[in-house]
Design a protein around this motif. Sequence first.
Motif, short mmCIF file in Angstrom:
data_model
loop_
_atom_site.label_atom_id
_atom_site.label_comp_id
_atom_site.label_asym_id
_atom_site.label_seq_id
_atom_site.Cartn_x
_atom_site.Cartn_y
_atom_site.Cartn_z
N PRO A 153 0.83 -1.20 0.00
CA PRO A 153 0.00 0.00 0.00
C PRO A 153 0.86 1.25 0.00
CG PRO A 153 0.10 -0.91 2.21
CD PRO A 153 0.88 -1.85 1.32
N ALA A 154 0.19 2.36 -0.21
CA ALA A 154 0.88 3.64 -0.14
C ALA A 154 1.42 3.86 1.26
CB ALA A 154 -0.08 4.78 -0.51
N PRO A 155 2.59 4.45 1.39
CA PRO A 155 3.19 4.62 2.72
C PRO A 155 2.26 5.37 3.65
CG PRO A 155 4.77 5.15 0.98
CD PRO A 155 3.44 4.99 0.31
N GLY A 156 1.97 4.73 4.77
CA GLY A 156 1.16 5.39 5.80
C GLY A 156 -0.31 5.45 5.50
N GLN A 157 -0.78 4.87 4.37
CA GLN A 157 -2.20 4.97 4.07
C GLN A 157 -2.81 3.63 3.72
OE1 GLN A 157 -3.07 7.94 1.16
NE2 GLN A 157 -2.10 9.58 2.29
N GLY A 158 -2.11 2.56 3.83
CA GLY A 158 -2.65 1.26 3.48
C GLY A 158 -3.18 0.55 4.70
N PRO A 159 -3.99 -0.50 4.49
CA PRO A 159 -4.47 -1.29 5.61
C PRO A 159 -3.34 -2.07 6.25
CG PRO A 159 -5.15 -2.26 3.53
CD PRO A 159 -4.51 -0.95 3.20
N ASP A 160 -3.41 -2.18 7.57
CA ASP A 160 -2.38 -2.90 8.30
C ASP A 160 -2.65 -4.40 8.17
OD1 ASP A 160 -1.44 -0.44 9.08
OD2 ASP A 160 -2.68 -0.40 10.86
N ALA A 161 -2.44 -4.93 6.96
CA ALA A 161 -2.82 -6.32 6.68
C ALA A 161 -1.98 -7.30 7.47
CB ALA A 161 -2.68 -6.59 5.19
N ALA A 162 -0.76 -6.93 7.83
CA ALA A 162 0.10 -7.86 8.54
C ALA A 162 -0.31 -8.07 9.98
CB ALA A 162 1.55 -7.37 8.49
N LEU A 163 -1.26 -7.28 10.48
CA LEU A 163 -1.60 -7.33 11.89
C LEU A 163 -2.82 -8.19 12.19
CD1 LEU A 163 -1.08 -3.58 12.80
CD2 LEU A 163 0.58 -5.43 12.77
N TRP A 164 -3.41 -8.81 11.19
CA TRP A 164 -4.60 -9.60 11.45
C TRP A 164 -4.65 -10.76 10.48
CZ3 TRP A 164 -8.32 -8.42 7.46
CH2 TRP A 164 -8.02 -7.28 6.72
N ASP A 165 -5.46 -11.75 10.81
CA ASP A 165 -5.50 -13.02 10.10
C ASP A 165 -6.34 -12.90 8.83
OD1 ASP A 165 -5.39 -15.60 9.32
OD2 ASP A 165 -6.48 -16.44 11.04
N GLU A 166 -5.72 -13.15 7.68
CA GLU A 166 -6.43 -13.05 6.41
C GLU A 166 -7.46 -14.16 6.24
OE1 GLU A 166 -5.98 -10.72 4.10
OE2 GLU A 166 -4.39 -9.63 5.12
N ASP A 167 -7.23 -15.31 6.89
CA ASP A 167 -8.12 -16.45 6.69
C ASP A 167 -9.44 -16.30 7.42
OD1 ASP A 167 -6.11 -17.59 5.19
OD2 ASP A 167 -5.23 -18.64 6.91
N ALA A 168 -9.56 -15.32 8.29
CA ALA A 168 -10.77 -15.18 9.10
C ALA A 168 -11.81 -14.27 8.46
CB ALA A 168 -10.41 -14.64 10.48
N LEU A 169 -11.59 -13.79 7.23
CA LEU A 169 -12.52 -12.87 6.59
C LEU A 169 -13.77 -13.60 6.14
CD1 LEU A 169 -9.98 -10.81 4.48
CD2 LEU A 169 -11.03 -10.17 6.64
N PRO A 170 -14.93 -12.95 6.19
CA PRO A 170 -15.16 -11.64 6.81
C PRO A 170 -15.20 -11.75 8.34
CG PRO A 170 -17.22 -12.52 5.99
CD PRO A 170 -16.15 -13.51 5.58
N LEU A 171 -14.61 -10.76 8.98
CA LEU A 171 -14.57 -10.77 10.44
C LEU A 171 -15.93 -10.44 11.04
CD1 LEU A 171 -11.17 -8.97 11.14
CD2 LEU A 171 -11.64 -11.42 11.12
N PHE A 172 -16.66 -9.54 10.39
CA PHE A 172 -17.94 -9.08 10.93
C PHE A 172 -19.01 -9.13 9.83
CE2 PHE A 172 -14.38 -6.59 12.65
CZ PHE A 172 -14.37 -7.09 13.94
N PRO A 173 -19.57 -10.31 9.54
CA PRO A 173 -20.63 -10.35 8.52
C PRO A 173 -21.80 -9.47 8.91
CG PRO A 173 -19.87 -12.56 9.09
CD PRO A 173 -19.27 -11.63 10.10
N LEU A 174 -22.29 -8.68 7.94
CA LEU A 174 -23.37 -7.73 8.24
C LEU A 174 -24.68 -8.44 8.52
CD1 LEU A 174 -22.71 -4.93 5.62
CD2 LEU A 174 -22.23 -4.89 8.05
N GLN A 175 -24.97 -9.47 7.74
CA GLN A 175 -26.24 -10.17 7.87
C GLN A 175 -26.00 -11.66 7.74
OE1 GLN A 175 -28.74 -8.56 4.80
NE2 GLN A 175 -29.27 -6.74 5.94
N PRO A 176 -26.86 -12.47 8.36
CA PRO A 176 -26.74 -13.92 8.13
C PRO A 176 -27.10 -14.23 6.69
CG PRO A 176 -28.72 -13.40 9.40
CD PRO A 176 -27.93 -12.13 9.31
N PRO A 177 -26.70 -15.39 6.20
CA PRO A 177 -27.05 -15.75 4.81
C PRO A 177 -28.55 -15.68 4.59
CG PRO A 177 -25.45 -17.30 5.71
CD PRO A 177 -25.88 -16.42 6.85
N ARG A 178 -28.92 -15.21 3.41
CA ARG A 178 -30.34 -15.10 3.09
C ARG A 178 -30.99 -16.48 3.01
NH1 ARG A 178 -30.01 -11.55 -2.24
NH2 ARG A 178 -28.19 -12.87 -2.47
N THR A 179 -32.22 -16.57 3.52
CA THR A 179 -32.95 -17.82 3.40
C THR A 179 -33.41 -18.01 1.97
OG1 THR A 179 -35.09 -16.78 3.91
CG2 THR A 179 -33.75 -17.53 5.78
#
Length: 666
Positions: free
Chosen positions: A561-587
């Motif tokens: 990423p651009a210096p100082g403006q990119g997501p801190d991707a190295a600080l969290w687990d990529e395999d856990a995405l999405p971390l916060f699903p907005l809604q449960p799967p649609r029926t």
Amino acid sequence: MTGTGVEMGAQAARARALAVLRVRSRALAVALLPAAAAVILLAGGSTGHLVGPGWEGARWAVSAVAVVVLLAAVVVGLVVARARPAVSPTVAVAEEAAPDLYRLVRDLADRLDVPAPSAIALTPDCDSWLEDRTHPAHGPSPAGGADEIAGPGGSHGLLHRRAPAAPVLVVGSPFLWWMRVGELRAVLAPVVAGTGPSAHPDIAAARRFVRGLDAAVAVCAYRGDRYPVLRPVCSGIGRVARLLLRGCQTHAGEMERGVAAAAAERAQTVDYGLRIVAQEQVGLAYAGWDRLLTRVALPAWRMGRWPSRLDAGVVAALTELSRRDRLAEGFADRLGERPACDLLEEPGTVDEAASLLAARLFHGGPADPGPDWAPVAWEDYPDEVVDRKWRTDAARLHRVLDALGVRRGPGLTASPHPGGTGGTSGPTLARVLDHLADRAEDGPDDPDAPHGPHPRTAVTGPLTTTPHPGTPEPTTPPTLPSPHLATPPTPGPDTGTGPDTDPAAGCDAAVPGSVLSGDDEDDSPPPNPRSVALAAELGAELGREESEAAAAVPPAPAGPPAPGQGPDAALWDEDALPLFPLQPPRTERELLADHVTAMVCCAAMDTVGAIPGLDWLDGPTLLVDGVRVPDLTPRVLSLVEDGDSVPLRTWLVELGIRPEKPVRLG
């Protein structure tokens, strides 16, 4: 600010921190106890006091136990010390990218007489907090980077060398776009004031210990599941870490409350009157952000597009809310003041990075844009998202009808090719209406008639149909957003109808649970068997498409990423995405309602010149002669749930929509 209140909160926090450290000391004492006993026995034997066969056996046994316990304690200590504590996914903001914002935070820290945060980061959420990132596993300290708040001593002075001990200030990105500069300063005052108690050695040590235990539990659970050979060892270490966490969780919670109380008391002197107004803006920003994500951004993410200006969209959504809701009157008048996003050098770049991070956290999208994951501007949203979604859903609906052998028109059979014309008849809305309606003339010899008991004998009569054996019961639908988020001035009943309710809300608006669920009342009619069968096939088809799309996308390494403006991707687990699903799967029934709505919207666009639109509070919407269509959803639900096509057909006649005309599919 009253010094007594600050001192009492700080003393309470320090007392609780010492209690947490005593738990650590007791654990260390227990681990050293067998070694101490072994030393006593060995010393007694060497001096001739503890001699004899019994003492000799005791020496060997206690020494063996001491060695095992010491090795176990060393392993547990190493895991706790080296485990990487969890950090929040954020977008780093360099001082060169936001000098005014850094200056505001530094001045605020000077007024509060506390250490300045070591860096500033943004998160796509409506909250702000301090986060310790001094653990070695988190990479280089902020002192070596450009995103540090240098002290008065300059970048090479004494204060600069002390900066790594200070936590990182994490600010919710929606705050920068919706709040004014003064409001942001008032909101951040109690947060920045927390750096004072955080600098105390006892509190810092207690926090490191608790975070290490929490990280050790997570590491042991992950390693144990991934490597079965290490499962017994990981299980033992995890039990010890959980036991220590249970022993200090009460003290840790009270310590954090004491820190918060001391920080809030210290911040009383900074814009106290403005803080009351700013807290109202926090709640309003949260409401607009939640509405924007669930109603506007989520449909785009599902289509492989991510809105690149989500934070700017919050301003538009809240302005629309202030126009509709009398409770929000006057909030739009603040827009004439200087917004907090002016503190950034390039607000658009930061907004784009935060929008991409939001898509990854709440939907699990890729790290980098691509052909199947492209940014979309708000002015292109109706064509790039709404139109494509409706036509794609309509095409999927007709493919499933083809697979079920449903005829396209009188005397015509389904085309062998998905999306084909089937003779002289193309994909029409009438085909969907005729298939889902419970018609009295359907009989066992009718190819469209469902297998099993005969449907009800009249369109408006009571249902007597029994669902197929093995038909899944409808699951509980997702909870609707709070009514205060974007309720129109004259809301309708619980079914979501009303002058300003979601028209076709698009295809992704949540369907009210009172319509979908048949478990609330004993006399609720059974589901339409044709809808159940079609919904099940739609769910299976959509699942296959998603699986094929996921398998076709190769994992691409994320670019720097651009210096100082990119997501801190190295600080969290990529395999856990999405971390916060907005809604449960649609029926499956919600999927069917969405697809039927999409087909109706396509027919309206191709026959009467309706156009797709974007409503900031309700998402995708249908515009006929430039006016929102407010009453489509209950008519679609009547068809899907009851097999009653009369309300929808009446609505089509009123607008001049011809269901027998073929539509263009996606």
